[in-house]
Design a protein around this motif. Structure first.
Motif, PDB file in Angstrom:
ATOM      1  N   ARG A 163       0.905  -1.352   0.052  1.00 16.31           N
ATOM      2  CA  ARG A 163      -0.252   0.008  -0.194  1.00 16.31           C
ATOM      3  C   ARG A 163       1.226   1.414   0.136  1.00 16.31           C
ATOM      4  O   ARG A 163       0.207   2.496  -0.398  1.00 16.31           O
ATOM      5  CB  ARG A 163      -0.983  -0.213   0.814  1.00 16.31           C
ATOM      6  N   SER A 269     -10.570  -7.059   3.485  1.00 12.08           N
ATOM      7  CA  SER A 269      -9.838  -6.254   2.234  1.00 12.08           C
ATOM      8  C   SER A 269     -10.997  -5.125   1.698  1.00 12.08           C
ATOM      9  O   SER A 269     -11.557  -5.208   0.826  1.00 12.08           O
ATOM     10  CB  SER A 269      -8.493  -6.309   1.677  1.00 12.08           C
ATOM     11  N   ASP A 271     -10.560  -0.651   0.035  1.00 11.70           N
ATOM     12  CA  ASP A 271     -10.096   0.513   0.209  1.00 11.70           C
ATOM     13  C   ASP A 271     -11.127   1.453  -0.467  1.00 11.70           C
ATOM     14  O   ASP A 271     -11.734   1.753  -1.620  1.00 11.70           O
ATOM     15  CB  ASP A 271      -8.641   0.567  -0.596  1.00 11.70           C
ATOM     16  N   ASN A 275     -11.892   8.628   0.725  1.00  9.36           N
ATOM     17  CA  ASN A 275     -11.469   8.563   1.808  1.00  9.36           C
ATOM     18  C   ASN A 275     -12.318   9.106   2.894  1.00  9.36           C
ATOM     19  O   ASN A 275     -11.594   9.215   3.961  1.00  9.36           O
ATOM     20  CB  ASN A 275     -11.092   7.629   2.331  1.00  9.36           C
TER      21      ASN A 275
ATOM     22  N   ARG B 163      -3.461  10.738   9.365  1.00 11.14           N
ATOM     23  CA  ARG B 163      -4.152   8.723   9.026  1.00 11.14           C
ATOM     24  C   ARG B 163      -2.261   8.583   9.743  1.00 11.14           C
ATOM     25  O   ARG B 163      -1.564   7.163   9.518  1.00 11.14           O
ATOM     26  CB  ARG B 163      -4.485   8.270   7.618  1.00 11.14           C
ATOM     27  N   SER B 269     -16.229   7.617   4.697  1.00 11.86           N
ATOM     28  CA  SER B 269     -14.845   7.332   5.243  1.00 11.86           C
ATOM     29  C   SER B 269     -14.598   5.690   6.098  1.00 11.86           C
ATOM     30  O   SER B 269     -15.852   5.218   6.515  1.00 11.86           O
ATOM     31  CB  SER B 269     -14.239   8.636   6.262  1.00 11.86           C
ATOM     32  N   ASP B 271     -12.598   2.682   7.431  1.00 10.43           N
ATOM     33  CA  ASP B 271     -10.787   2.216   7.748  1.00 10.43           C
ATOM     34  C   ASP B 271     -11.295   0.854   8.147  1.00 10.43           C
ATOM     35  O   ASP B 271     -12.014   0.169   9.307  1.00 10.43           O
ATOM     36  CB  ASP B 271      -9.339   2.613   8.496  1.00 10.43           C
ATOM     37  N   TYR B 273      -9.662  -2.930   9.481  1.00  6.47           N
ATOM     38  CA  TYR B 273      -8.617  -3.248  10.376  1.00  6.47           C
ATOM     39  C   TYR B 273      -8.279  -4.955  10.094  1.00  6.47           C
ATOM     40  O   TYR B 273      -9.135  -5.001  10.863  1.00  6.47           O
ATOM     41  CB  TYR B 273      -8.000  -3.192  11.286  1.00  6.47           C
ATOM     42  N   ASN B 275      -7.104  -5.125   6.858  1.00  2.63           N
ATOM     43  CA  ASN B 275      -7.459  -5.034   5.567  1.00  2.63           C
ATOM     44  C   ASN B 275      -7.025  -6.115   4.704  1.00  2.63           C
ATOM     45  O   ASN B 275      -5.902  -5.161   3.835  1.00  2.63           O
ATOM     46  CB  ASN B 275      -7.491  -3.355   5.592  1.00  2.63           C
ATOM     47  N   ALA B 284     -13.396  -2.071  12.196  1.00  3.17           N
ATOM     48  CA  ALA B 284     -13.704  -1.120  11.025  1.00  3.17           C
ATOM     49  C   ALA B 284     -13.972  -0.211  11.702  1.00  3.17           C
ATOM     50  O   ALA B 284     -14.631  -0.134  13.328  1.00  3.17           O
ATOM     51  CB  ALA B 284     -14.850  -1.666  10.578  1.00  3.17           C
ATOM     52  N   GLU B 285     -14.327   1.403  11.121  1.00  2.50           N
ATOM     53  CA  GLU B 285     -14.023   2.631  11.914  1.00  2.50           C
ATOM     54  C   GLU B 285     -14.584   3.207  11.046  1.00  2.50           C
ATOM     55  O   GLU B 285     -14.127   3.698   9.147  1.00  2.50           O
ATOM     56  CB  GLU B 285     -13.043   3.380  12.269  1.00  2.50           C
TER      57      GLU B 285
END
Lengths: 428, 428
Positions: A163, A269, A271, A275, B163, B269, B271, B273, B275, B284-285
């Motif tokens: 990434r 996963s 992305d 975001n 981030r 958004s 995120d 983990y 991921n 997940a956030e």
């Protein structure tokens, strides 16, 4: 001190296992050793020391696979035994690493016993630590064995980026693990691994004799929408890529629920771009897997997935690209190898049963080239890819005993060879 | 050369607008100027040059708000006029930036006209470029005005991390934009902005007189599951945080669909983990917004959201924390300010209508402290937070004319003051 019923060699194995588990150790008892990160590199240096101290010659091929060679018949091909030491982020101590350490001990024990008995086996023995089996940092997974067996071009693998944009070639360059050889010629392969499921535990069995792997289809999915203000834009005007991706995650789960026990689906996963808190996402990328032990169900699931994709494109006003990144059928391990292992388990008095693997393993690549034996030991509660992954010491030692016997058998030519896999020929 | 019907001052404004839009320009005609990145910094240096050349004194406060001070009555408080120049990633050229440049030109025009007429207005004028309105790099959004008005502690803002882990304090330190003053005392505020919606366009109106903002509730959501192998783990054993998060994204959209036109919901958004392709996500956030112009609907949506959360916790076997990060009601701008702007629009012969803002703006913070006028000009097709954002030159110039008149009115004390906002008193 050796516990009752355990040999000094068993105690050494367990000591090595504890030492090995310190690399990338996490506070919750797991490990974080993603491919070519410093904990992975440090552990590989440690393994090289252990193998060299035992008299093996350590070499690396062009994708960073690590081999420990025990050459007892000059020029003869090798029984390649091993697994991988890289891990998922915040993973367990057993996945892969157990198989590499068990391979190192099994190869040494097998050679010692052969020598003690004055046997003159026709084949050499090699320990292998495959590069990047996990695929969490660099895709695809099972990268090292895929390059070794010629299923993945070397250049493609070296150009894969994490990434942060770092390529495999860049990550490996400073480590000293990028060799200029193609690795040893293989005649047979063996791998032992924790089950990562509950079958052995639920049936009170010590050894799984892996007969085949589940079929799988793995997709790289891109969902395209359009950026917009996530407060001001009226709902009907939105083309929300994150909504489309979320509908797809839910649809994948519902697909598995339609074929209980027969179909596994997953999105691990995702992305999202850009975001940002107040922007409707214009793009989401995700990896979606379908796996089944029934190829007809897998085909049906694939058809239903395409229907769901079309439905979601309409609902969320997005475009979805499904790109099949890899797929395999219900590939059987060579039945003669399963029988060789079954006989060894019988002699050792270990309970055993035939089993399928749902997870991918490097041996799945290897069995396409040479007869390959895949063995499982139990995972407590089936927990894996989790810091709480656990296998009993006695089960690890039982697996090591069996692997030793299998390696001796393969090394002695107890299984018919179907030819030799020469990785240099793959490159040429 | 000046086009027919345009003054030399209009042409200068449009030239400045083109020059300004080069900072962080993207190939598709948009901009990428997230807060305290180099394009944002370069643009601020450019603005400082423009303001200083015109004779304004440029100062920065402790959160990096950029002020251009035109002091004509020593010691008197300021009419603070402006918006923000930072942007979302791959955003449009108008959002915020138009309002700052229009403020700079309006302040200079107003002061010139006052001087030419020999007026002796009681108040000074200030241009402001608020720090980090967008909130895409550092949360919360509207950060600079929130600190200036005392709604957000300075220390909290400076400690906010992007981030990559960089704090606001670290990002601002090398820029020279971190001042040791608290900024000017404010008596009134004015802001002009593109609408980011379709109301003005659909009704053929040039000017929106913003009467109030939609009520909003913004949640920071954490979904907790458990890491597992995404192939091998049986489906019933999974506690998939990404599945839980996806169900929540879908539920938020369905909530909006229950109250068409009255409720906007969004998750921009997410995120995940760890991921990783072959691991069930453990966390997940996401950021979830509810907005409505009807406070009863917002309260009902909030109640339904809590129900959905409980349902999803059961379905996906996850735990969900909803943390209300900020919320506001249907706050009205001072009606006297709306009337002042309406009168000016009438005099200038500009079509106008009362309007609500769905998006947040720095003026929402400012109106809690001092009487504040908020103006909109049309956005073509309502497109915003998108590189295709567009406003006609004539609409920008009409807005600039109106803003100039409003600034003159505020500067001359045409509106009753409710007291002065002293940011130093907020800090003390």
């Amino acid at each position: 001190m050796t516990a009752p019923g355990r040999t000094a060699a068993d105690t050494r194995f367990l000591e090595d296992f504890r030492a090995m588990s310190a690399f990338g150790a996490t506070p919750s008892g797991g490990v974080d050793r993603q491919a070519a990160t410093e904990p992975d590199n440090a552990q590989r240096r440690w393994l090289a020391g252990l193998l060299e101290e035992a008299g093996l010659r350590v070499v690396y091929d062009r994708i960073g696979n690590q081999f420990g060679l025990l050459e007892r018949v000059p020029g003869a091909p090798y029984v390649v035994v091993g697994s991988h030491m890289d891990s998922q982020p915040t993973a367990g101590r057993y996945d892969g690493a157990y198989g590499v350490l068990a391979a190192a001990h099994a190869v040494l024990r097998a050679a010692e016993r052969d020598a003690a008995e004055g046997a003159e086996p026709p084949y050499n023995l090699a320990v292998v630590n495959w590069f990047n089996e996990e695929g969490s940092r660099f895709t695809p997974s099972m990268m090292g064995s895929a390059v070794y067996t010629g299923r993945l071009p070397l250049e493609t693998a070296l150009a894969s980026r994490d990434r942060a944009g770092t390529t495999v070639a860049q990550a490996l360059a400073p480590t000293g693990f990028l060799g200029d050889t193609d690795g040893p010629e293989a005649v047979f392969c063996a791998e032992i691994h924790v089950e990562q499921g509950r079958v052995l535990e639920n049936t009170g069995t010590t050894i799984g004799l892996v007969e085949a792997c589940w079929a799988a289809r793995k997709y790289r999915v891109t969902v395209r929408g359009d950026q917009a203000h996530s407060g001001a834009t009226v709902m009907e005007d939105r083309r929300d890529a994150l909504l489309g991706a979320s509908l797809l995650v839910v649809a994948a789960r519902e697909l598995a629920d339609r074929f209980p026990g027969v179909l596994h689906t997953a999105v691990g996963s995702m992305d999202v771009y850009p975001n940002s808190p107040v922007t409707v996402a214009s793009r989401a990328e995700l990896l979606l897997d379908l796996r089944s032990h029934d190829e007809a169900v897998l085909a049906e699931a694939d058809r239903l997935l395409a229907q769901e994709v079309a439905r979601i494109e309409g609902t969320a006003r997005v475009e979805i690209d499904l790109d099949l990144s890899h797929a395999w059928g219900i590939d059987r391990y060579q039945p003669e190898g399963v029988e060789l292992a079954r006989g060894a388990a019988e002699r050792l008095g270990l309970s055993h049963r035939g089993i399928l693997t749902v997870a991918g393993h490097d041996s799945i690549n290897m069995k396409e080239r040479v007869p390959t034996v895949m063995l499982f030991v139990p995972s407590v509660e089936g927990v894996s890819h989790n810091e709480g992954e656990y296998t009993q010491d006695d089960d690890m030692l039982a697996g090591l005993d069996l692997l030793t016997d299998v390696v001796r058998g393969l090394g002695s030519g107890a299984l018919p060879s179907t030819g030799v896999h020469d990785p240099a020929a793959v490159r040429a």
